[in-house]
Design a protein around this motif. Structure first.
Motif, PDB file in Angstrom:
ATOM      1  N   MET A  71      -6.565  -5.017   2.203  1.00 19.14           N
ATOM      2  CA  MET A  71      -6.987  -3.779   1.821  1.00 19.14           C
ATOM      3  C   MET A  71      -7.468  -2.886   3.058  1.00 19.14           C
ATOM      4  O   MET A  71      -7.156  -1.752   3.172  1.00 19.14           O
ATOM      5  N   LEU A  75      -6.493   0.395   5.730  1.00 14.50           N
ATOM      6  CA  LEU A  75      -7.672   1.683   5.731  1.00 14.50           C
ATOM      7  C   LEU A  75      -8.004   1.879   7.185  1.00 14.50           C
ATOM      8  O   LEU A  75      -8.225   3.043   7.404  1.00 14.50           O
TER       9      LEU A  75
ATOM     10  N   PRO B  74      -7.498  12.741   1.444  1.00 15.95           N
ATOM     11  CA  PRO B  74      -6.797  11.657   1.127  1.00 15.95           C
ATOM     12  C   PRO B  74      -7.694  10.386   1.608  1.00 15.95           C
ATOM     13  O   PRO B  74      -7.324   9.426   0.873  1.00 15.95           O
ATOM     14  N   LEU B  75      -8.138  10.560   2.637  1.00 15.05           N
ATOM     15  CA  LEU B  75      -9.002   9.282   3.265  1.00 15.05           C
ATOM     16  C   LEU B  75     -10.083   8.859   2.373  1.00 15.05           C
ATOM     17  O   LEU B  75     -10.108   7.807   1.892  1.00 15.05           O
ATOM     18  N   LYS B  78      -8.358   7.064  -0.534  1.00 16.75           N
ATOM     19  CA  LYS B  78      -8.043   5.682  -0.028  1.00 16.75           C
ATOM     20  C   LYS B  78      -9.350   4.830  -0.116  1.00 16.75           C
ATOM     21  O   LYS B  78      -9.057   3.506  -0.628  1.00 16.75           O
ATOM     22  N   ILE B  79     -10.243   5.322   0.215  1.00 16.63           N
ATOM     23  CA  ILE B  79     -11.542   4.708   0.401  1.00 16.63           C
ATOM     24  C   ILE B  79     -12.019   4.063  -1.172  1.00 16.63           C
ATOM     25  O   ILE B  79     -12.509   2.812  -1.367  1.00 16.63           O
ATOM     26  N   VAL B  82      -9.804   1.504  -2.543  1.00 14.94           N
ATOM     27  CA  VAL B  82     -10.277   0.179  -2.038  1.00 14.94           C
ATOM     28  C   VAL B  82     -11.514  -0.364  -2.698  1.00 14.94           C
ATOM     29  O   VAL B  82     -11.296  -1.587  -3.154  1.00 14.94           O
ATOM     30  N   HIS B  83     -12.450   0.396  -3.029  1.00 13.66           N
ATOM     31  CA  HIS B  83     -13.601   0.138  -3.787  1.00 13.66           C
ATOM     32  C   HIS B  83     -13.170  -0.322  -5.189  1.00 13.66           C
ATOM     33  O   HIS B  83     -13.528  -1.368  -5.449  1.00 13.66           O
ATOM     34  N   ASN B  85     -10.329  -1.416  -6.237  1.00 14.64           N
ATOM     35  CA  ASN B  85      -9.494  -2.653  -6.313  1.00 14.64           C
ATOM     36  C   ASN B  85     -10.393  -4.048  -6.064  1.00 14.64           C
ATOM     37  O   ASN B  85     -10.291  -4.777  -6.799  1.00 14.64           O
ATOM     38  N   ILE B  86     -11.211  -3.579  -5.086  1.00  9.61           N
ATOM     39  CA  ILE B  86     -11.952  -5.009  -4.840  1.00  9.61           C
ATOM     40  C   ILE B  86     -12.833  -5.190  -6.001  1.00  9.61           C
ATOM     41  O   ILE B  86     -13.369  -6.452  -6.040  1.00  9.61           O
ATOM     42  N   PHE B  89     -11.058  -7.066  -8.497  1.00  7.72           N
ATOM     43  CA  PHE B  89     -10.861  -8.421  -7.886  1.00  7.72           C
ATOM     44  C   PHE B  89     -11.869  -9.220  -8.197  1.00  7.72           C
ATOM     45  O   PHE B  89     -11.667 -10.437  -8.765  1.00  7.72           O
ATOM     46  N   VAL B  90     -13.110  -8.770  -7.526  1.00 10.95           N
ATOM     47  CA  VAL B  90     -14.576  -9.719  -7.817  1.00 10.95           C
ATOM     48  C   VAL B  90     -14.517  -9.832  -9.418  1.00 10.95           C
ATOM     49  O   VAL B  90     -15.033 -10.832  -9.562  1.00 10.95           O
TER      50      VAL B  90
END
Lengths: 303, 303
Positions: A71, A75, B74-75, B78-79, B82-83, B85-86, B89-90
């Motif tokens: 990921m 980024l 957009p950045l 994206k951040i 990621v937050h 998604n992780i 996942f965790v």
DNA sequence: CGATCTTACGGGATTCGTAAACATA
DNA sequence: TATGTTTACGAATCCCGTAAGATCG
């Protein structure tokens, strides 16, 4: 719990993930190895899971670490791209610029400046408004426009003005018109002929109305049209004469037409690049104004 | 010059850009207004250009600020992605899991577990290897595989093993085969009949070879084949008998075939979920192993 | 014993919040 | 004058680097 991860922490994580060694990654990142350790630990805490399995001789990504790496790589690319773009923008390599010009300037000077500017700044995106000078100033005030190329008369102090050239008024007529015999004409010479004017209340229109009223109290144009092209066409067919600015004639079809400069007072106006005084100018503004000056100096019709 | 911008600084910048007010943005961001001011200043320094024009009663974006905002929105998305998604996942909501199984397990148990697991974890992406047990262990060691479903015998301590079920050896034969009269057979009963075996050196193959050699010193199979399907087909045509594991028969075509459990010693093996002891397990591993246990408990052929 | 990561700790930089100063409508 | 931003400054925090400790091959 805490959602504060730093760019630097991500960079460091990616360095460790790439080298699979804390010491090498620390050296590569120019920080001490314990500091790197702490950063990774902080990052792991903020994520809530271990990113690496560290044993004395072996560092490897955990499943979460692999996922996080997948990921973070795009980024980081995105972040670097933002960095690069904003740098290019600040250093005036590329960017956006919103330009406005009053009708007569939009007809001649402005397109030439833009064309000239784009040859030296091909990456720049220019948005262009052609509006009456009053509207241009309004757009400036609202921040919709970065710079306006307009005649300057009685501008308030909040407007920053850089003079470019003098735009002379000329009277346009058929080649065989009686006035064509004279080298120069003055406002009084015009009163005997029917006038064709552009309908919109441009600065040029206002000036002509004012000056003609002075020499002919009940002055009224014979025709009013919307576009300069129409005006020239009507002059060509002998319906009358018209006053335009010298600078706008460069792009016009002047077959069978000629023009004479008007002598006397109020026979020109100063054209300037106008921007807001109390607003930070876009980085490209300087170079654009320089392009304006270069074009006004190098092109004979603006002298 | 310095290329260190913080997530927080970008968040703060976007807050000010949105509200066009330092005080409102500060309140919204739960920091003091001077602190916010300083952060913006730092950000401007690191970018090398002003982002806002501040006057006492009016804050507005500069051209650079607008551009930066366009890039940062957009950045930030994206951040945050990621937050999110992780986190998912965790917390084992979604993710990836790499599973390996030895051939006989891959033929019956593993597919059932995976199917069962995906009903409760539909977002999980499972990669599956069917390889000999030795290869599975190798993949585990290399970190290519998160968990292996294999027979366990003499595993080193670095491997973490969770027992699932006992997989009994059975001899497969035509329905009218003489051995079919017996309720149970033992290794000695098998020596009188031609054997068909799978060619690969699987743990099953090794066990059969060992046990048969004990009762018939010069034991050799009559045929060797590559696939279990072929083996069953050959048995069905009367070319011989074969030893398979009970668990792998559930998915097989057993028409005209029957099987008997082998009694005595070395007549079963323990099937376990095996993972690396010294590696952090992926968050999904626990739930996957639980699914394995659930399937082994609830399905009669694994009891 | 050597290589490598973690823990401990002290000093320096950073950053925050409060309070005062400053600037415009 | 009232509102809103910047400056000043002391205190708490953070972060880094050095040094010592721990662990495995």
């Amino acid at each position: 719990m805490s959602s504060n991860a730093t760019f630097k922490q991500i960079e460091l994580f990616l360095a460790v993930a790439q080298t699979l060694s804390f010491s090498k990654a620390a050296e590569m990142s120019h920080i001490s190895q314990p500091a790197l350790s702490m950063n990774i630990r902080k990052l792991e805490d903020s994520i809530g899971a271990k990113l690496f399995d560290r044993h004395t001789r072996n560092v490897s990504l955990t499943a979460v670490g692999r996922e996080f790496q997948d990921m973070c790589l795009p980024l980081r690319d995105k972040i670097q791209q933002v960095h690069l773009n904003i740098r290019e923008f600040v250093h005036a390599k590329k960017g956006k610029l919103v330009v406005a010009a009053s009708p007569s300037i939009a007809a001649g000077f402005a397109p030439q400046v833009i064309a000239h500017y784009l040859t030296s700044h091909p990456e720049v995106e220019i948005k262009f408004y052609d509006e009456l000078a009053d509207v241009c100033i309004d757009l400036l005030r609202k921040g919709k426009v970065d710079v306006a190329l307009i005649p300057t008369e009685g501008l308030t102090q909040e407007l920053n003005q850089i003079d470019l050239f003098f735009d002379y008024f000329v009277v346009v007529m058929p080649e065989d018109h009686p006035l064509a015999c004279k080298a120069e004409v003055n406002w009084g010479d015009l009163r005997e002929y029917p006038h064709i004017q552009i309908r919109s209340p441009s600065t040029l229109r206002k000036t002509v109305d004012g000056q003609m009223s002075a020499v002919l109290p009940d002055f009224r144009p014979a025709y009013e049209v919307g576009l300069a092209v129409t005006l020239l066409s009507m002059i060509r067919t002998g319906l009358g004469i018209g006053v335009l600015s010298h600078s706008s004639l460069g792009q016009a079809n002047m077959t069978n037409l000629t023009f004479r400069r008007i002598a006397g007072h109020s026979t020109y106006r100063s054209i300037s690049a106008v921007s807001m005084n109390d607003r930070t100018p876009p980085p490209l503004l300087d170079s654009f104004v320089q392009a304006c000056q270069a074009v006004s100096r190098s092109t004979s019709e603006f002298q």
